[in-house]
Motif scaffolding. Structure first.
Motif, PDB file in Angstrom:
ATOM      1  N   ASN A 178       0.818  -1.218   0.000  1.00 55.65           N
ATOM      2  CA  ASN A 178       0.000   0.000   0.000  1.00 55.65           C
ATOM      3  C   ASN A 178       0.846   1.261   0.000  1.00 55.65           C
ATOM      4  O   ASN A 178       0.427   2.297  -0.528  1.00 55.65           O
ATOM      5  N   ILE A 179       2.050   1.190   0.566  1.00 55.07           N
ATOM      6  CA  ILE A 179       2.991   2.318   0.466  1.00 55.07           C
ATOM      7  C   ILE A 179       3.271   2.615  -1.008  1.00 55.07           C
ATOM      8  O   ILE A 179       3.275   3.773  -1.458  1.00 55.07           O
ATOM      9  N   LYS A 180       3.493   1.550  -1.783  1.00 56.62           N
ATOM     10  CA  LYS A 180       3.777   1.721  -3.209  1.00 56.62           C
ATOM     11  C   LYS A 180       2.565   2.263  -3.955  1.00 56.62           C
ATOM     12  O   LYS A 180       2.692   3.117  -4.837  1.00 56.62           O
ATOM     13  N   GLY A 183       2.205   5.899  -3.700  1.00 56.34           N
ATOM     14  CA  GLY A 183       3.233   6.652  -4.410  1.00 56.34           C
ATOM     15  C   GLY A 183       4.331   7.181  -3.522  1.00 56.34           C
ATOM     16  O   GLY A 183       5.078   8.083  -3.917  1.00 56.34           O
ATOM     17  N   ILE A 184       4.459   6.617  -2.321  1.00 54.73           N
ATOM     18  CA  ILE A 184       5.535   7.020  -1.416  1.00 54.73           C
ATOM     19  C   ILE A 184       6.808   6.285  -1.828  1.00 54.73           C
ATOM     20  O   ILE A 184       6.821   5.064  -1.921  1.00 54.73           O
ATOM     21  N   SER A 185       7.873   7.031  -2.057  1.00 53.38           N
ATOM     22  CA  SER A 185       9.138   6.409  -2.466  1.00 53.38           C
ATOM     23  C   SER A 185      10.223   6.527  -1.400  1.00 53.38           C
ATOM     24  O   SER A 185      11.187   5.770  -1.406  1.00 53.38           O
ATOM     25  N   ASN A 186      10.060   7.467  -0.484  1.00 49.64           N
ATOM     26  CA  ASN A 186      11.075   7.687   0.551  1.00 49.64           C
ATOM     27  C   ASN A 186      10.749   6.882   1.813  1.00 49.64           C
ATOM     28  O   ASN A 186      10.359   7.429   2.839  1.00 49.64           O
ATOM     29  N   ASN A 258      -0.302  10.005   1.260  1.00 44.48           N
ATOM     30  CA  ASN A 258       1.074  10.308   1.630  1.00 44.48           C
ATOM     31  C   ASN A 258       1.084  11.134   2.920  1.00 44.48           C
ATOM     32  O   ASN A 258       0.624  12.280   2.930  1.00 44.48           O
ATOM     33  N   PRO A 259       1.589  10.582   4.024  1.00 47.61           N
ATOM     34  CA  PRO A 259       1.544  11.307   5.305  1.00 47.61           C
ATOM     35  C   PRO A 259       2.361  12.587   5.321  1.00 47.61           C
ATOM     36  O   PRO A 259       2.064  13.506   6.092  1.00 47.61           O
ATOM     37  N   PHE A 260       3.385  12.679   4.476  1.00 49.36           N
ATOM     38  CA  PHE A 260       4.225  13.878   4.482  1.00 49.36           C
ATOM     39  C   PHE A 260       3.456  15.117   4.021  1.00 49.36           C
ATOM     40  O   PHE A 260       3.894  16.241   4.259  1.00 49.36           O
TER      41      PHE A 260
END
Length: 428
Positions: A178-180, A183-186, A258-260
């Motif tokens: 689910n991170i992928k 779209g989170i890459s960092n 994306n949490p950021f």
């Protein structure tokens, strides 16, 4: 006879003069023609037909370019597009760095005003204390290998970090899948055993394998959730020393956005809450009643439900590193729950025999950074709240973690409206 001869002589003379004139005229004409030809090789007037012929010739020659030349032109166009895309990304990155630099400049100014020369207080309502502690100076000598890896994957010196061993392999797969999707890459998995390291590499997941650490390596390989949670405070210290902000994540979390994009970055520690409503999550005045005290039977107390030590954002500041040191030190000496120690060190004030931690704190929005009690006890039963899409869901209140994580994915990602209905509010 004499008269005839004179006449002939006169005629010959006139004929010679005429011939000379013709010769001179021809010579002048040829000379002028050469001059005109030199300065105007295509003539003074070019017909439309001639122009069209020239253009047609050019067009035909262009249309007759070889396939190889056409392919080269296509490649050049594609290369130009890619360079243009990269330039746009670089410009965007520079703009973000400029924004962060300006933000940092503002914090530095606040720091100077508060810690610098003495000054008078301003008018009522205008005085504000320092909100954000300055970042530490990065020290890559602490862990050059980790520093190199973080330089490759981190974005704006920020990274999501999760610790995992083989005991949580299936949940880890849901976690990074689910991170992928979001779209989170960092992000980075800190592998605590060989199998997790190999599993991450086979799934194209950024992974960092710690060097063996005598005394804690056995915990890393075979420890349960609480044991591994205690270990993370020691590991996180290196990330902060290297100058990186870390969004620490447990493995039983489903990422939906994306949490950021939702972090404030104005505190040393920014954490999700174990609270389940506005009072418990953000604090409330709880009145304690002791009837035998008579007139003074009511005592007011300030209460807040604990920060969740399985999902928090921590900046590379001295108070943050001091917090990690305090928690790791106590856990190495006491048989205690890491979350309880984490909150005690954050919130206990200074008092006789104890110096409290001077760290800035922020509680995350409980509906964006949602714990599983909020979801299963409240949100899924409320028609309006069900329409909200949280940033993450942390299955921290329930032991059947994997099943509920998959149900959360079905509900929010695959939009299966009854995906959560079969689960009880609490645990069986």
């Amino acid at each position: 006879m004499a008269g005839r001869r004179d006449a002939l002589l006169t005629r010959d003379k006139n004929h010679s003069i005429t011939a000379s004139r013709i010769a001179v005229a021809v010579f002048i004409g040829v000379l002028l023609g050469c001059i005109f030809a030199f300065f105007s090789p295509h003539g003074f007037f070019i017909s439309t037909t001639s122009t069209q012929t020239i253009l047609s010739h050019k067009i035909v020659s262009t249309e007759c370019e070889s396939p190889e030349q056409v392919n080269v032109l296509k490649l050049n166009i594609q290369s130009a597009k890619e360079k243009n895309f990269e330039l746009k990304k670089q410009v965007k990155g520079l703009m973000e760095k400029l924004r962060l630099a300006e933000q940092g400049k503002g914090h530095a100014t606040e720091q100077f005003v508060v810690l610098g020369e003495k000054h008078k207080a301003g008018p009522f309502g205008t005085v504000k204390a320092l909100r954000t502690n300055p970042s530490v100076i990065p020290d890559e000598s602490v862990n050059p290998r980790l520093a190199k890896l973080l330089a490759e994957i981190a974005i704006y010196k920020e990274v999501v970090v999760v610790l995992a061993n083989t005991n949580v392999l299936e949940m880890l797969q849901v976690w990074f899948t689910n991170i992928k999707k979001v779209g989170i890459s960092n992000y980075l998995v800190v592998a605590l055993d060989d199998r997790i390291e190999e599993f991450c590499k086979s799934n194209d997941v950024p992974v960092y394998r710690r060097d063996p650490d005598q005394g804690v390596d056995s915990i890393a390989k075979s420890g349960g959730n609480h044991a591994v949670s205690g270990l993370k405070f020691r590991i996180l210290r290196e990330f902060l020393q290297l100058g990186y902000s870390v969004l620490l994540s447990d493995v039983d979390i489903v990422y939906l956005q994306n949490p950021f994009d939702y972090i404030y970055r104005d505190s040393d520690v920014e954490s999700m809450s174990d609270g389940h409503n506005n009072h418990t999550a953000y604090g409330f005045n709880d009145v304690f009643d002791e009837p035998k005290m008579g007139w003074a039977r009511y005592a007011h107390t300030m209460r807040i439900w604990v920060f969740n030590s399985g999902f928090f954002y921590i900046r590379p500041t001295l108070p943050s590193i001091e917090l990690l040191d305090r928690v790791a030190d106590r856990l190495s000496k006491e048989k205690a729950w890491d979350q309880a120690v984490f909150n005690e060190e954050l919130f206990y004030p200074s008092h006789p025999g104890y110096d409290g931690l001077h760290a800035a704190k922020r509680t995350m929005d409980m509906y964006l950074f949602m714990n599983s009690k909020v979801l299963f006890k409240t949100v899924r039963k409320d028609a309006k709240l069900k329409k909200l899409k949280p940033v993450i869901v942390h299955v921290n209140y329930h032991p059947d973690k994997l099943a509920r994580m998959k149900a959360v994915v079905e509900f929010y990602v695959n939009e299966k409206q009854d995906a959560l209905d079969s689960f009880p509010d609490g645990s069986d």
